[in-house]
Scaffold this motif. Sequence first.
Motif, PDB file in Angstrom:
ATOM      1  N   SER A 115      65.662  49.595  54.161  1.00 17.95           N
ATOM      2  CA  SER A 115      64.239  49.952  54.083  1.00 17.95           C
ATOM      3  C   SER A 115      63.990  51.393  54.534  1.00 17.95           C
ATOM      4  N   TYR A 116      64.581  51.726  55.676  1.00 20.18           N
ATOM      5  CA  TYR A 116      64.415  53.069  56.240  1.00 20.18           C
ATOM      6  C   TYR A 116      65.718  53.859  56.086  1.00 20.18           C
ATOM      7  N   PHE A 117      65.569  55.194  56.043  1.00 16.18           N
ATOM      8  CA  PHE A 117      66.704  56.096  55.892  1.00 16.18           C
ATOM      9  C   PHE A 117      66.678  57.103  57.037  1.00 16.18           C
ATOM     10  N   TRP A 118      67.854  57.575  57.429  1.00 12.96           N
ATOM     11  CA  TRP A 118      67.960  58.613  58.445  1.00 12.96           C
ATOM     12  C   TRP A 118      69.180  59.482  58.138  1.00 12.96           C
ATOM     13  N   LEU A 119      69.187  60.686  58.735  1.00 16.44           N
ATOM     14  CA  LEU A 119      70.253  61.635  58.451  1.00 16.44           C
ATOM     15  C   LEU A 119      71.597  61.130  58.938  1.00 16.44           C
ATOM     16  N   ALA A 120      72.629  61.374  58.135  1.00 17.28           N
ATOM     17  CA  ALA A 120      74.000  61.025  58.497  1.00 17.28           C
ATOM     18  C   ALA A 120      74.730  62.281  58.982  1.00 17.28           C
ATOM     19  N   PRO A 121      75.808  62.118  59.739  1.00 20.94           N
ATOM     20  CA  PRO A 121      76.544  63.284  60.246  1.00 20.94           C
ATOM     21  C   PRO A 121      77.007  64.254  59.157  1.00 20.94           C
ATOM     22  N   LYS A 122      77.119  63.779  57.932  1.00 15.40           N
ATOM     23  CA  LYS A 122      77.617  64.646  56.857  1.00 15.40           C
ATOM     24  C   LYS A 122      76.731  65.867  56.638  1.00 15.40           C
ATOM     25  N   VAL A 123      75.436  65.780  56.994  1.00 14.52           N
ATOM     26  CA  VAL A 123      74.546  66.929  56.778  1.00 14.52           C
ATOM     27  C   VAL A 123      74.979  68.123  57.632  1.00 14.52           C
ATOM     28  N   LEU A 124      75.746  67.862  58.702  1.00 16.77           N
ATOM     29  CA  LEU A 124      76.209  68.947  59.565  1.00 16.77           C
ATOM     30  C   LEU A 124      77.213  69.850  58.858  1.00 16.77           C
ATOM     31  N   ARG A 125      77.738  69.408  57.730  1.00 17.37           N
ATOM     32  CA  ARG A 125      78.639  70.275  56.970  1.00 17.37           C
ATOM     33  C   ARG A 125      77.950  71.578  56.579  1.00 17.37           C
ATOM     34  N   PHE A 126      76.660  71.492  56.278  1.00 23.92           N
ATOM     35  CA  PHE A 126      75.933  72.690  55.868  1.00 23.92           C
ATOM     36  C   PHE A 126      75.822  73.680  57.017  1.00 23.92           C
ATOM     37  N   SER A 127      75.355  73.194  58.180  1.00 24.33           N
ATOM     38  CA  SER A 127      75.198  74.090  59.323  1.00 24.33           C
ATOM     39  C   SER A 127      76.546  74.565  59.825  1.00 24.33           C
ATOM     40  N   GLY A 128      77.540  73.671  59.807  1.00 26.54           N
ATOM     41  CA  GLY A 128      78.877  74.070  60.262  1.00 26.54           C
ATOM     42  C   GLY A 128      79.470  75.158  59.391  1.00 26.54           C
ATOM     43  N   SER A 129      79.285  75.034  58.100  1.00 26.05           N
ATOM     44  CA  SER A 129      79.809  76.047  57.188  1.00 26.05           C
ATOM     45  C   SER A 129      79.088  77.370  57.382  1.00 26.05           C
ATOM     46  N   TYR A 130      77.766  77.309  57.602  1.00 30.83           N
ATOM     47  CA  TYR A 130      77.009  78.536  57.826  1.00 30.83           C
ATOM     48  C   TYR A 130      77.476  79.238  59.092  1.00 30.83           C
ATOM     49  N   LEU A 131      77.560  78.494  60.186  1.00 31.29           N
ATOM     50  CA  LEU A 131      77.936  79.096  61.463  1.00 31.29           C
ATOM     51  C   LEU A 131      79.364  79.642  61.438  1.00 31.29           C
ATOM     52  N   ALA A 132      80.220  79.013  60.626  1.00 32.54           N
ATOM     53  CA  ALA A 132      81.611  79.460  60.549  1.00 32.54           C
ATOM     54  C   ALA A 132      81.783  80.685  59.659  1.00 32.54           C
ATOM     55  N   SER A 133      80.893  80.834  58.680  1.00 37.39           N
ATOM     56  CA  SER A 133      81.092  81.892  57.694  1.00 37.39           C
ATOM     57  C   SER A 133      80.081  83.030  57.772  1.00 37.39           C
ATOM     58  N   ALA A 134      78.882  82.767  58.308  1.00 31.36           N
ATOM     59  CA  ALA A 134      77.847  83.795  58.340  1.00 31.36           C
ATOM     60  C   ALA A 134      78.236  84.910  59.311  1.00 31.36           C
ATOM     61  N   ARG A 135      77.888  86.114  58.949  1.00 27.58           N
ATOM     62  CA  ARG A 135      78.287  87.280  59.733  1.00 27.58           C
ATOM     63  C   ARG A 135      77.470  87.424  61.019  1.00 27.58           C
ATOM     64  N   LEU A 136      76.158  87.178  60.938  1.00 34.36           N
ATOM     65  CA  LEU A 136      75.287  87.401  62.086  1.00 34.36           C
ATOM     66  C   LEU A 136      75.726  86.639  63.337  1.00 34.36           C
ATOM     67  N   PRO A 137      75.951  85.319  63.270  1.00 32.13           N
ATOM     68  CA  PRO A 137      76.360  84.615  64.494  1.00 32.13           C
ATOM     69  C   PRO A 137      77.652  85.154  65.093  1.00 32.13           C
ATOM     70  N   ARG A 138      78.625  85.510  64.230  1.00 32.25           N
ATOM     71  CA  ARG A 138      79.911  86.007  64.736  1.00 32.25           C
ATOM     72  C   ARG A 138      79.753  87.375  65.401  1.00 32.25           C
ATOM     73  N   VAL A 139      78.864  88.202  64.857  1.00 30.79           N
ATOM     74  CA  VAL A 139      78.682  89.552  65.402  1.00 30.79           C
ATOM     75  C   VAL A 139      78.007  89.516  66.770  1.00 30.79           C
TER      76      VAL A 139
END
Length: 252
Positions: free
Chosen positions: A63-87
């Motif tokens: 009946s109800y839906f909620w976020l699964a851990p798989k959505v963290l792939r997006f943020s994890g990929s961003y934080l690993a590849s984006a230049r700003l956080p690393r700099v």
Amino acid sequence: MDIAKADFIEGMAKGLAVLESFDTERQRLNATLAAQRAGLTRAAARRHLLTLAHLGYLETDGSYFWLAPKVLRFSGSYLASARLPRVVQPTLNRLAAHTQEPFSVVVLDGDQGVIVARSGATRMLAYGLHLGARLPAHATSTGRVLLAAKTKKEFAQWMKGRELVRLTQHTVTDAKAFRALIEQVRAQDWCAASEEHELGVHALAIPLRNMQGRTVAALNVVASPARLDPATLQRDLLPLMLDAARDLLPLL
């Protein structure tokens, strides 16, 4: 970014709208609630919810839906590849080690600031100040710094028809007063905000600019009221942060 109508995939946009419907206020949604939040029919929202659950991005009890851990792939990929956080990460760590206060770097996404980098835990850790946290721009020091970086025309468009939600008794919600506040931030080039987003949280933010003079993010610190006393602020924290911004200038 504008694209041709023929290049726009409407189904993808609707699916992402459903995914973005989940937040801290509504962690579990049924088809009716998702439809209301995403601006879709109930039938369309239901199909998107079921598809996202099938792909592993949502979990459901039927009946109800909620976020699964798989959505963290997006943020994890961003934080690993984006230049700003690393700099900025070494600078955040250095500032935190020197002051024993937590520092973050925030970018603007619509009406919210998003934390894309932060120092390790120190003696004071405000609720919700984690990587990926989304904070209301109007009630935070970082949000106001980023709004002040907009042109007056862009800021007027941002304000058009907007309700400034009261989050605590200290939140500035009057539009005229808020516009004056942004003008002040624009003039002094820094912003201090006390208990407007969350009681007990006092923060200071400055813009981080690149070599072209464009503000790409905001650097902030969360500190005790004593540390944000005007005299202490100008003597201790603000100079350190301004020096850090100058050091980061050629890297951004």
